[in-house]
Design a protein around this motif. Structure first.
Motif, mmCIF file in Angstrom:
data_model
loop_
_atom_site.group_PDB
_atom_site.id
_atom_site.type_symbol
_atom_site.label_atom_id
_atom_site.label_comp_id
_atom_site.label_asym_id
_atom_site.label_seq_id
_atom_site.Cartn_x
_atom_site.Cartn_y
_atom_site.Cartn_z
ATOM 1 N N LYS A 1 0.842 -1.192 0.000
ATOM 2 C CA LYS A 1 0.000 0.000 0.000
ATOM 3 C C LYS A 1 0.880 1.246 0.000
ATOM 4 O O LYS A 1 1.757 1.397 0.849
ATOM 5 N N ILE A 2 0.625 2.114 -0.959
ATOM 6 C CA ILE A 2 1.409 3.351 -1.076
ATOM 7 C C ILE A 2 0.464 4.534 -1.025
ATOM 8 O O ILE A 2 -0.548 4.590 -1.739
ATOM 9 N N THR A 3 0.781 5.486 -0.185
ATOM 10 C CA THR A 3 -0.058 6.676 -0.091
ATOM 11 C C THR A 3 0.136 7.554 -1.313
ATOM 12 O O THR A 3 1.170 7.514 -1.984
ATOM 13 N N THR A 4 -0.860 8.361 -1.604
ATOM 14 C CA THR A 4 -0.808 9.244 -2.777
ATOM 15 C C THR A 4 0.359 10.210 -2.708
ATOM 16 O O THR A 4 0.980 10.537 -3.707
ATOM 17 N N LYS A 5 0.682 10.651 -1.495
ATOM 18 C CA LYS A 5 1.736 11.642 -1.320
ATOM 19 C C LYS A 5 3.083 11.134 -1.812
ATOM 20 O O LYS A 5 3.876 11.875 -2.402
ATOM 21 N N PHE A 6 3.358 9.860 -1.598
ATOM 22 C CA PHE A 6 4.676 9.323 -1.946
ATOM 23 C C PHE A 6 4.649 8.388 -3.152
ATOM 24 O O PHE A 6 5.679 7.824 -3.517
ATOM 25 N N SER A 7 3.477 8.204 -3.760
ATOM 26 C CA SER A 7 3.390 7.241 -4.853
ATOM 27 C C SER A 7 4.235 7.642 -6.054
ATOM 28 O O SER A 7 4.875 6.792 -6.672
ATOM 29 N N ARG A 8 4.240 8.929 -6.386
ATOM 30 C CA ARG A 8 5.010 9.367 -7.557
ATOM 31 C C ARG A 8 6.496 9.115 -7.359
ATOM 32 O O ARG A 8 7.183 8.606 -8.256
ATOM 33 N N LEU A 9 7.011 9.430 -6.182
ATOM 34 C CA LEU A 9 8.423 9.218 -5.893
ATOM 35 C C LEU A 9 8.764 7.738 -5.881
ATOM 36 O O LEU A 9 9.766 7.307 -6.450
ATOM 37 N N ALA A 10 7.882 6.939 -5.239
ATOM 38 C CA ALA A 10 8.163 5.513 -5.085
ATOM 39 C C ALA A 10 8.090 4.767 -6.412
ATOM 40 O O ALA A 10 8.896 3.879 -6.680
ATOM 41 N N LEU A 11 7.100 5.111 -7.251
ATOM 42 C CA LEU A 11 6.851 4.337 -8.460
ATOM 43 C C LEU A 11 7.632 4.830 -9.669
ATOM 44 O O LEU A 11 7.980 4.045 -10.541
ATOM 45 N N HIS A 12 7.892 6.132 -9.748
ATOM 46 C CA HIS A 12 8.547 6.690 -10.925
ATOM 47 C C HIS A 12 9.991 7.106 -10.665
ATOM 48 O O HIS A 12 10.844 6.973 -11.552
ATOM 49 N N GLY A 13 10.264 7.589 -9.459
ATOM 50 C CA GLY A 13 11.625 8.026 -9.151
ATOM 51 C C GLY A 13 12.623 6.894 -9.252
ATOM 52 O O GLY A 13 13.729 7.053 -9.782
ATOM 53 N N ILE A 14 12.254 5.695 -8.765
ATOM 54 C CA ILE A 14 13.150 4.543 -8.826
ATOM 55 C C ILE A 14 13.423 4.148 -10.279
ATOM 56 O O ILE A 14 14.516 3.698 -10.619
ATOM 57 N N SER A 15 12.425 4.335 -11.134
ATOM 58 C CA SER A 15 12.600 3.985 -12.545
ATOM 59 C C SER A 15 13.639 4.881 -13.208
ATOM 60 O O SER A 15 14.440 4.425 -14.028
ATOM 61 N N TYR A 16 13.633 6.156 -12.852
ATOM 62 C CA TYR A 16 14.645 7.059 -13.406
ATOM 63 C C TYR A 16 16.039 6.667 -12.918
ATOM 64 O O TYR A 16 17.030 6.797 -13.652
ATOM 65 N N ILE A 17 16.118 6.164 -11.701
ATOM 66 C CA ILE A 17 17.404 5.688 -11.200
ATOM 67 C C ILE A 17 17.871 4.484 -12.015
ATOM 68 O O ILE A 17 19.062 4.338 -12.320
ATOM 69 N N ALA A 18 16.909 3.607 -12.384
ATOM 70 C CA ALA A 18 17.251 2.449 -13.222
ATOM 71 C C ALA A 18 17.810 2.905 -14.564
ATOM 72 O O ALA A 18 18.771 2.313 -15.077
ATOM 73 N N PHE A 19 17.230 3.948 -15.149
ATOM 74 C CA PHE A 19 17.757 4.494 -16.404
ATOM 75 C C PHE A 19 19.176 5.022 -16.208
ATOM 76 O O PHE A 19 20.054 4.788 -17.036
ATOM 77 N N LEU A 20 19.389 5.724 -15.108
ATOM 78 C CA LEU A 20 20.706 6.292 -14.834
ATOM 79 C C LEU A 20 21.748 5.196 -14.671
ATOM 80 O O LEU A 20 22.856 5.286 -15.231
ATOM 81 N N ILE A 21 21.396 4.140 -13.949
ATOM 82 C CA ILE A 21 22.320 3.020 -13.767
ATOM 83 C C ILE A 21 22.627 2.360 -15.109
ATOM 84 O O ILE A 21 23.779 1.987 -15.393
ATOM 85 N N SER A 22 21.611 2.233 -15.963
ATOM 86 C CA SER A 22 21.812 1.626 -17.283
ATOM 87 C C SER A 22 22.782 2.443 -18.121
ATOM 88 O O SER A 22 23.656 1.884 -18.800
ATOM 89 N N VAL A 23 22.628 3.769 -18.093
ATOM 90 C CA VAL A 23 23.533 4.638 -18.851
ATOM 91 C C VAL A 23 24.964 4.491 -18.349
ATOM 92 O O VAL A 23 25.920 4.418 -19.142
ATOM 93 N N ILE A 24 25.133 4.407 -17.028
ATOM 94 C CA ILE A 24 26.471 4.250 -16.456
ATOM 95 C C ILE A 24 27.081 2.923 -16.893
ATOM 96 O O ILE A 24 28.259 2.848 -17.272
ATOM 97 N N ILE A 25 26.275 1.860 -16.868
ATOM 98 C CA ILE A 25 26.775 0.541 -17.271
ATOM 99 C C ILE A 25 27.129 0.530 -18.755
ATOM 100 O O ILE A 25 28.157 -0.034 -19.160
ATOM 101 N N LEU A 26 26.285 1.155 -19.582
ATOM 102 C CA LEU A 26 26.570 1.217 -21.014
ATOM 103 C C LEU A 26 27.885 1.929 -21.278
ATOM 104 O O LEU A 26 28.681 1.507 -22.127
ATOM 105 N N GLY A 27 28.127 3.012 -20.546
ATOM 106 C CA GLY A 27 29.394 3.720 -20.696
ATOM 107 C C GLY A 27 30.576 2.882 -20.239
ATOM 108 O O GLY A 27 31.636 2.897 -20.864
#
Length: 414
Positions: free
Chosen positions: A267-293
């Motif tokens: 259960k995720i509250t509305t206040k933190f749902s955007r950070l929890a669900l989307h912020g982590i995904s952007y971190i995954a993109f960042l990690i992928s770019v670092i690995i590709l480099g």
């Protein structure tokens, strides 16, 4: 939208956020392969030869996973264009993400969507595609596995679960060893998402069908020993030879139904749902770019470039490349000396470029790793009776390749 319609995997009006992530995944991939990752295109295109003939198709029809490799060879035959290659390799992680999203939708109606569960494996597939030994049929195998998983779950929700084991033998022959991952995925799905006795009965039936596909049908329908199904395209016969990325991605796909169920129970509250669900995904993109480099190998790019110039008989570019920015690999001085010989400049210009490998800079050793290269030395000297068997041996060991076929034609004409 056109891409989603073509794949039959359209998203509803409440799925605007996933579309943004898919667009970002596509852009990152295109930049990667159109920029520093385009050396993989020449390497892979020059190691297979697609032939439009019935005999060529029959070779792939007779082996498990052969059709997947055939489709991959068809797609990769235009890899001479880096733009085409970049677009194709960028589409596969996106299609893979769409297939996982559809599985997610079928498994749960939980909102909001844990987009990280879809983005993380798609980014991993993107990272795997940078490897020179990860061919397009490997990406196609993962995509077909995800699509068959979605189809199977969809059929089970429609009360047609019995069709899944019946379709499995055909899927085995289509994708080879990729299909062996599916029984584990379907078992996890049945145990976690299905109620009643069928949650146990369906996996048992599927495993019996899978066992028959590997053993009982040998010599009757499929006519192949079990090793054929375990060793291609992914080599499960020798798991130690599997890349760690492939092991991680296969394990993730097996656990995907369980991860979706676990995410739905959080259960995720509305206040933190955007950070929890989307912020982590952007971190995954960042990690992928670092690995590709980190995976980028400048020296591999150099030797791929000089080999491409040599294959296209652009001797001046071969010479300029090695003298200005030499590769540390033995193929650099080898192609350099051959190009100088073709230009009639070997004696006076040989030491204008680096010569770090002694006599092997002239005559590279003949083993399986370098089987395609010594034939050029003998052909340049005019020793056709030496170049011809080397070209033929290359064809026997590695199959049809543009360069060994060209060399065989030239030698036969002479």
């Amino acid at each position: 939208r056109i891409l989603f319609i073509l794949t039959g995997l359209t998203m509803n009006k409440n799925s605007s956020k996933p579309i943004l992530f898919l667009a970002l995944l596509f852009v990152i991939s295109v930049i990667c392969f159109a920029g520093f990752g385009n050396a993989v295109f020449f390497y892979q295109e020059n190691r297979s030869l697609f032939i439009f003939s019935g005999a060529y198709l029959r070779e792939f029809l007779l082996i498990p996973g052969g059709l997947t490799e055939y489709m991959g060879n068809f797609i990769s035959q235009w890899y001479y264009s880096s733009l085409y290659g970049s677009l194709v390799l960028s589409v596969f992680p996106v299609l893979f993400a769409i297939a996982l999203f559809r599985i997610y939708e079928v498994l749960t109606t939980h909102k909001p969507v844990w987009i990280i569960l879809i983005i993380a494996p798609s980014c991993l597939l993107l990272v795997l595609q940078v490897r020179i030994d990860h061919f397009i049929h490997h990406s196609l195998g993962y995509l077909l596995l995800a699509l068959f998983t979605w189809l199977s779950i969809h059929l089970s929700r429609k009360g047609l679960s019995i069709l899944v084991p019946l379709l499995f033998p055909a899927f085995v022959h289509l994708t080879g060893s990729f299909a062996l991952i599916f029984p584990a995925i379907f078992t996890i799905y049945c145990l976690v998402h299905i109620q009643g006795k069928s949650r146990y009965i369906l996996p048992v039936i599927l495993f019996i069908i899978a066992l028959l596909s590997l053993t009982g049908f040998e010599g009757i329908l499929l006519n192949h020993p079990p090793e054929k199904y375990l060793g291609f395209p992914l080599n499960f016969m020798y798991p130690e030879n599997l890349h760690k990325g492939d092991i991680i991605l296969c394990t993730y796909l097996i656990l995907f139904p369980l991860l979706v169920r676990a995410a739905g129970s959080i259960k995720i509250t509305t206040k933190f749902s955007r950070l929890a669900l989307h912020g982590i995904s952007y971190i995954a993109f960042l990690i992928s770019v670092i690995i590709l480099g980190a995976l980028h190998d400048p020296d591999f790019a150099k030797r791929s470039r000089i080999e491409k110039f040599f294959v296209h008989r652009e001797w001046d570019k071969v010479i300029a490349q090695h003298e200005k920015d030499p590769s540390k690999h033995i193929s650099g001085p080898y192609y350099y000396n051959l190009a100088l010989s073709e230009k009639g400049q070997l004696c006076e210009r040989m030491f204008h470029g680096r010569q770090d490998f002694g006599e092997e800079s002239l005559l590279i050793r003949s083993n399986q790793e370098y089987i395609d290269r010594p034939m050029y030395y003998y052909y340049t000297l005019g020793f056709i009776n030496e170049a011809h068997p080397l070209a033929y041996e290359s064809m026997v060991l590695n199959g049809y390749r543009p360069e060994n076929i060209k060399m065989l034609i030239k030698c036969d004409l002479i």
